[in-house]
Structures are given as C-alpha cells and as structure tokens.
Design a protein around this motif. Structure first.
Motif, PDB file in Angstrom:
ATOM      1  N   HIS A 102     -47.770  61.057 -70.390  1.00 36.17           N
ATOM      2  CA  HIS A 102     -46.543  61.554 -71.009  1.00 36.17           C
ATOM      3  C   HIS A 102     -46.390  61.088 -72.449  1.00 36.17           C
TER       4      HIS A 102
ATOM      5  N   ARG B 209     -48.757  54.391 -61.987  1.00 38.18           N
ATOM      6  CA  ARG B 209     -47.628  54.656 -62.878  1.00 38.18           C
ATOM      7  C   ARG B 209     -48.056  54.530 -64.348  1.00 38.18           C
ATOM      8  N   TYR B 210     -48.949  53.606 -64.644  1.00 37.07           N
ATOM      9  CA  TYR B 210     -49.459  53.470 -66.011  1.00 37.07           C
ATOM     10  C   TYR B 210     -50.137  54.756 -66.467  1.00 37.07           C
TER      11      TYR B 210
ATOM     12  N   ARG C 277     -43.602  50.073 -69.242  1.00 28.62           N
ATOM     13  CA  ARG C 277     -42.822  50.980 -68.395  1.00 28.62           C
ATOM     14  C   ARG C 277     -43.373  51.038 -66.968  1.00 28.62           C
ATOM     15  N   ALA C 278     -44.682  50.927 -66.820  1.00 24.54           N
ATOM     16  CA  ALA C 278     -45.257  50.913 -65.476  1.00 24.54           C
ATOM     17  C   ALA C 278     -44.803  49.684 -64.701  1.00 24.54           C
TER      18      ALA C 278
ATOM     19  N   TYR D 285     -40.165  45.128 -67.699  1.00 26.63           N
ATOM     20  CA  TYR D 285     -40.737  45.860 -68.837  1.00 26.63           C
ATOM     21  C   TYR D 285     -41.223  44.872 -69.898  1.00 26.63           C
TER      22      TYR D 285
ATOM     23  N   GLU E  83     -49.600  57.708 -65.398  1.00 26.28           N
ATOM     24  CA  GLU E  83     -48.566  58.725 -65.563  1.00 26.28           C
ATOM     25  C   GLU E  83     -47.835  58.563 -66.893  1.00 26.28           C
ATOM     26  N   GLU E  84     -47.515  57.311 -67.241  1.00 21.51           N
ATOM     27  CA  GLU E  84     -46.823  57.062 -68.510  1.00 21.51           C
ATOM     28  C   GLU E  84     -47.732  57.395 -69.693  1.00 21.51           C
TER      29      GLU E  84
ATOM     30  N   ALA F 216     -46.779  52.051 -72.274  1.00 21.26           N
ATOM     31  CA  ALA F 216     -47.016  52.568 -70.927  1.00 21.26           C
ATOM     32  C   ALA F 216     -47.125  51.442 -69.916  1.00 21.26           C
TER      33      ALA F 216
ATOM     34  N   HIS G  91     -47.094  57.955 -74.016  1.00 26.35           N
ATOM     35  CA  HIS G  91     -46.799  56.586 -74.421  1.00 26.35           C
ATOM     36  C   HIS G  91     -48.064  55.857 -74.843  1.00 26.35           C
TER      37      HIS G  91
END
Length: 777
Positions: free
Chosen positions: A259, A252-253, A269-270, A6, A255-256, A266, A261
C-alpha cells in the motif's frame, strides 16, 4: 497500545543490529547456563490431595528405607508348550538368571518365584521380582542393560523370558515430531508468501525463541524441579506460536508495503496492528497455560508455567526480533510471484516499479496527507489488490461472501458437524494406560500379556492396602481382620499375607482384582473397598487406605474430572474479559467461547472414537485401546483454548478494523477474510503439522497427545473460526459490536485495530529507505 507498538517496531527496525545482538547474547547466556546446569531429577510422581498419595506417604513414614514408589521389575518366565516351569532344566535356568541379576548395579533384592510361590496354577508361568535401591527415574542405563542381558541369556535355554515394570521401561521411539512440523511449516510458508526470505524469517525467529526458552528451562531445571515433560511441551508450543506470530507480523508488513509505505513505516504499522493482535493472543495463551496451576497437580503447574513463559518469549521475539530482521531484508520478504508467463512477470515488475517510484517521490516531497501514500502510491494499492488479492485473497473473499449470503446454512452445518463428532465424548473414560497400551514389539507388553494369561487379568494391577493399627488393641489381629474383610469382597481374587513394619503398628497387604487395571469393574471395586472402611474401623480399631498404581490412576482421573469445570470457568472467564477489552463487545467474546467449547467437545469425541473405542486406531499404529489419559482433557483444554484465541484475535480484529473504517458489518466479514483468511489457514496447517508430528512416535500416550491437539486445531481453525464465527457475525450484524455504555466508559481503549495509526500521517521515508527500495526490480 497500537501507537506504542508502532514506535517499538520502528525502533527495532532502526536499531536492528543492536536488537539482534541482544537476542544472540540472551541465547548465548541461557545456553551456557543450560550446559553448566545439573541434570533435573525428572521426579513428577507427587499428586497431593488424593488417597493414593496419602497412602504412599504413610508407607514412607512407617517403613523407613523402603520407598513406596521405589523401582521394581518383574521377570516373567513361560515354559515351552507342554512343559512346566518347575521342571528341572527350566528351574535351573530361572535360578541362574536370578543369581545373575542379584549381582547387578543398584539391585537391592531379587525374589525367586520358587521362594515366593510366584508360579501359576498350571505351572506354565512364573515371575521373579527385582527391587532396586533407587526410584524408577534414577535407575541407570547400566542397571537396565544388565537385567536385559540376563534375560537374553535365559532365552537361549528355550524359555520365553520377558521383563516388565517401571525400572526397565523402554524409551518410546521419538518419531519425527519437531522436524516434520518445521518441514511442513517451511513448505506452507513458502506457498503462502512466495518468497524464501519471507518463509525463512518466521522459522528463524521461532527457532531463536524456542532455543531461549528450552535453554532457560534446562538451566533452571534442577533448581525448580522441572522434568523432560516441561521441555517437550515448551518446544511444541514454542514452535507453533513462534511461527504463527511471526507469520502474522510478516504478512501485515507485506500488506503495508504493497500500500505504498516505506520499509520502516510498514514495519512500525505491522507491529502496531498485527503486533497488537499478537500481544492479546499471547495473553490468552498465557492465561490458559498458567491457569493449569489451579488444578492442584504440581507437575501440571510446572508444565503450564514453563509453557506460558515460552509464550512470553515468543511474543517478545515477534515484537522485536522480527522487525529487526525485516530491517536487514526489507525487500527480500516481498513476493516475486506473478501470473504465469511473460505477462505475469511484467505485471510484477510494474508493481515493484510503482512502489519504487512512489518511494522516490515520498523521499523528496515527504508525506503531507493522513492517507499514507502520495501520487503514484495510490495506484500501487490498486495494483496490489489486482495482483495479490486476485490471486491469493480471492478464495478467502469468495468463502467470506458465501458465508455472508448463507449464514444460517453454514451455522447449522458447522454446529451439526461438531455436535455429531462430540457425541462419543459422553462415554469418556479417564485413566492412565500402562504396559498394555505399548506395542507388542516391547518386552514390557509381552510380559504384561504373559502375566495376564498365567495369573489372571487383574494380576497386573494389584491394590496395595496400607493398614494403620496404631489405635487398635490387638494390632496383628486387627490387620488380619482387615485382610479377611477385603478378601471377602466380590471381585477380589486373593490377598497376600500382611507385611508389618518394625513397630508392628502398620502393615501392607496386596489384593488382586479379578479384572484388568483399566476396567470399570476394577474402579467399582476400589470404591467398594473404600466404602467398607468406616465399618471395618469400628469393628477392628484399625483403618486402611488403598493405593498402588491402579488406585493411583483412578484417583488421578477423578481429580482431573473434578478440576475440569473450575478450570474452564476461570480460564474462559478471564479470556472473556480480555476479549471484551480487545473487541469492545459482549457478544463476540461469548461467541468465541461457545465456538471453542464446540471444538473441544468434538475433539474429545474424536479421541474417544479412536483411542477408546478403537475405530481407526490401527491407522495410527495403536494396537490396544483403553481409557483416555487422565490429564488429557485439562491439558487439551488449556493448550487449545489459548492457541484457538490466536485465530480469533487475528481474524476478528481485521473484521472489526474494516467495520470501524466504515464498512457494513457483512462487508467487514468479507474484508477480514480477504486480508486474514489465507494467513489463518497457513497458521492452522503449521500448528497441526507440529502437533501431528508427535503421532509418529511409538508411545500410545504420545500419539494421543499429538492426535488430540492436531484434531482440536483442525476443528477450531477450519470449522469454528472459518465457518461458525463469520456465520454468527453475519447474523448479528451491528449487534455483534454492541457494548453497553457503562462498560464502554469503564473499559480502557487498547486500539488493537490501529485506529490511531490510520489517523496519523506516515513518517517520511528516510534516505536509507529510498536506497533500499531501488535494490530489487
């Protein structure tokens, strides 16, 4: 692990210019090294530990200056129908060609068929042998062109003239390999993401990673004795995993971001979640490829280690260059696709507006909750589930629910399907197809067929007998006795007179089998001759060893088969421990290994069906069937095992993540599919396209490699990971995540699922994040 990655992701995002410049500098440095490096020798003939190689070494020792594996060529002459090759006009044409070739560059000697008795019994066919001063790999283009020009000139006399042998082996047509893979990857990425930037970013980073790896291999090629095979494998693996790993992180980026971010958060977290899966997926690929070194074949060891190095570069690119490029285009990679018509466009605009407004509130109020969204950001997540999940995640969620409702049916069907395909693998025969497997458009194939017709099927695969008579009282008598015993063996058509070295303590004979080089009867003949060795040695005082291309291929096949089980044990064992560490479970790694074995056996069965038994071979342009390439099983196991674990780690880690966040085991399976199903499908299609591109080449061996890898990915990604794995998890329930307490205390927690990130509050967005979020509507 997740926390460290992260921070790495956020750091790469924040210092994107420096990170990008570092990668550009690395590419430039290794590129300059490759340009200035001397050309590698491309010598990959060493095969220690087998009798054929020992015999080659003995020839090189006792016959100095005459390399056992030196270059040679055969020029085959076939007289017109009803004529003899010995007729005066035809003989004059043959003599003219022999004289012409004798003056060619690098030529050591040319033996006329009339001097060597190399004329068929019916007088229709003859051949001249050309020997060179260098090995096959060192024969220059000028030498090949000189011989082929002389062949073309001789054809004008009315003779059928063809050339074969390693010295004149033609380069196979390359097909569209990597280009096809990249084109299909671009289309799949565009359909998956709905954004040119999101589709282009994985392609850019994959090309950078492959460029660094290939340049490094070329720069070190001469020093480490690397061949073009190392470059081709590294390119194939590098493109496949480079695109896949970037695909995981970018997905994943997005997706974050959906949500709520901020871009930097993001990205962190990705990388912390999908990046963790990338690290451990890369480790499994690394283990599988580096494990090729246990086989004991130097060329396989080099190929495995260089490809493993390419995987390391691919992982580093995914963890650093991908987040840095996301920093340059944080909004461009988001999807612009909406529902059809004006309503769809307005809905997409409202979602982006929610994202934008939530960023503004976060920029002023900061993040005060462990849930990383504030105010309207919660609505963003809900809106994203409607807009994004309803469109692109619906089919994968529906499939997940189907599997969960009918796990026994899906499990039985998948096992029965793969099991049925695996049945032909029981008849697997290994070998190394030669000129007989080449297209009939090549002169080598036509020369092979002409020799087989004129001199018998075994003529193209003679056995070289190396006799060591140092300890014999009468060396010449002992060699003659050895030749007589071998000539009397069933299946041997003829044995040439011995050729002694200067010391008269060693000799070489050639035995011609009655059957073709790839025939099982020829393999039995080699074993029979070798079994006669103790009796021959006790009777004559001389011993011998059997070598030649035919015997070498047989020995290599036996070596590969004997190494396959130890290799599987080592690679699967290490990967089992790694997956147990990742998933903190005993049954999940066991299930992964069993599923992989199913897909590999089915792949072997498909290879045997097409390339050995010939069913459907014509569809791939394969004109001649035969044994499966001897290195193919280990090669396929090593590459596909590692790549299959990519899907295993990425898909099942999302299922475990959902389970750890409180969902029931069955619902966790559905959640894993909803979030990762389309990404795994896209990754599988891309990898299949990269491998299938090699099937467009003209060489049967290249087609075999491309087909084997593509079909193995098809079975593993779409049958094992999308059907077998979720069905087993659904049946196991909570037991799937069981880990004995002693092991639980012993194993460190690596946090692939990002539990630590879920508990910590999101970092407040920066002013730059707020500005970036207002860029697009």
């Amino acid at each position: 692990m997740a926390t460290f990655l992260y921070r790495l992701g956020r750091g790469a995002f924040r210092r994107r210019r420096w990170v990008t410049l570092v990668w550009v500098a690395v590419l430039a440095v290794v590129g300059l090294g490759a340009l200035n490096a001397s050309e590698a020798s491309d010598d990959s003939s060493g095969m220690p530990g087998i009798e054929s190689q020992k015999a080659f070494d003995l020839i090189n020792e006792r016959f100095p200056g005459a390399e056992a594996d030196g270059a040679s060529a055969r020029i085959v002459f076939v007289a017109p129908d009803g004529q003899k090759i010995t007729a005066a006009p035809n003989r004059a044409a043959v003599d003219a060609l022999v004289t012409s070739v004798s003056d060619g560059p690098q030529v050591a000697d040319v033996v006329s068929p009339f001097d060597a008795g190399a004329v068929s019994e019916d007088g229709s066919t003859a051949y001249a042998t050309v020997t060179y001063k260098v090995k096959d790999d060192d024969v220059s283009r000028a030498s090949k062109d000189d011989l082929l020009d002389a062949v073309g000139e001789a054809r004008r006399t009315g003779l059928t003239v063809e050339a074969g042998g390693g010295a004149v082996a033609s380069e196979p047509s390359s097909g569209v390999g990597e280009i096809l893979g990249l084109v299909v990857a671009a289309v799949v990425l565009l359909l998956t993401f709905g954004s040119l930037a999101a589709a282009g970013l994985p392609l850019i980073t994959a090309v950078v990673g492959v460029g660094v790896s290939i340049a490094a291999i070329m720069a070190l090629g001469s020093a480490l004795g690397l061949s073009s095979n190392n470059v081709e494998l590294a390119m194939m693996i590098g493109i496949a995993i480079g695109i896949d790993y970037a695909l995981f992180v970018v997905s994943r980026y997005r997706e974050e971001r959906a949500h709520g971010h901020a871009p930097e958060e993001a990205t962190g977290r990705a990388v912390g979640t999908a990046g963790s899966a990338v690290v451990f997926a890369g480790l499994t690929v690394f283990i599988a490829l580096a494990g090729l070194s246990v086989v004991g074949v130097p060329e396989l060891t080099k190929m495995g280690l260089t490809a493993a190095g390419t995987v390391v570069v691919g992982v580093l690119v995914a963890l650093t260059l991908v987040p840095s490029l996301l920093g340059f285009w944080p909004n461009a990679v988001l999807s612009r696709r909406g529902a059809k018509g004006a309503e769809g466009s307005r809905r997409a605009g409202r979602i982006r507006g929610l994202v934008r407004r939530s960023r503004g509130s976060e920029a002023h109020a900061g993040s005060t909750s462990g849930v990383t969204v504030v105010g309207g950001a919660a609505a963003v997540a809900h809106a994203h589930d409607i807009h994004e999940g309803g469109r692109t995640g619906a089919w994968s969620a529906r499939w997940g629910r189907f599997v969960v409702r009918r796990p026994v049916l899906v499990l039985v069907a998948s096992v029965a399907f793969l099991g049925a395909l695996a049945v032909p693998a029981m008849d697997l025969r290994l070998g190394m197809p030669g000129d007989e497997a080449k297209p009939t458009t090549t002169t080598e194939r036509r020369a092979y067929d002409a020799l087989a017709e004129g001199f018998g099927p075994g003529f193209n695969g003679p056995l070289t007998i190396v006799v060591d008579a140092r300890h014999a009282d009468d060396a010449e008598g002992a060699v003659a006795a050895v030749g007589k015993r071998i000539a009397g063996t069933d299946g041997v058509v003829s044995v040439t007179p011995p050729r002694f070295n200067e010391a008269k303590d060693a000799a070489v004979l050639r035995a011609t089998p009655a059957t073709a080089p790839t025939s099982e009867r020829t393999k039995d003949l080699v074993e029979t001759i070798r079994h006669q060795r103790p009796a021959t040695e006790s009777a004559t005082g001389a011993t011998f060893e059997v070598t030649g291309t035919t015997a070498l291929n047989i020995d290599v096949a036996d070596k590969m088969m004997s190494a396959l089980i130890p290799y599987l044990v080592i690679v699967v064992g290490l990967a089992f421990l790694l997956l147990m560490l990742v998933f903190r479970s005993v049954l999940v790694p066991l299930k992964a290994a069993l599923g992989f074995l199913l897909s590999v056996l089915a792949s072997f069965g498909a290879l045997v069906t097409v390339f050995q038994n010939g069913h459907g071979a014509s569809l791939l342009g394969v004109e001649q069937t035969g044994p499966i390439m001897s290195t193919m099983p280990i090669f396929l196991v090593g590459i596909v095992f590692g790549l299959a674990m990519d899907y295993q780690v990425f898909l099942v880690s999302r299922m475990r993540e959902a389970y750890l966040h409180g969902e029931r085991p069955a619902q966790a399976v559905v959640s894993g599919f909803r979030h990762s199903g389309r990404v795994v499908v896209a990754a599988g299609i891309i990898m299949m396209a990269v491998f299938a591109g090699f099937m467009t080449g003209g060489e049967t061996l290249v087609k075999m490699v491309g087909f084997g890898l593509a079909i193995a990915v098809l079975f593993d990604a779409f049958v094992v990971r999308m059907a077998f794995v979720p069905a087993v998890l659904a049946l196991l329930g909570k037991a799937a995540w069981w880990l004995p307490r002693p092991l639980a205390r012993l194993l460190p927690r690596v946090d692939v699922e990002g539990e630590a990130l879920a508990r910590q509050p999101a970092a407040p967005p920066t002013a730059e994040d707020g500005a970036r979020d207002t860029v697009r509507v």
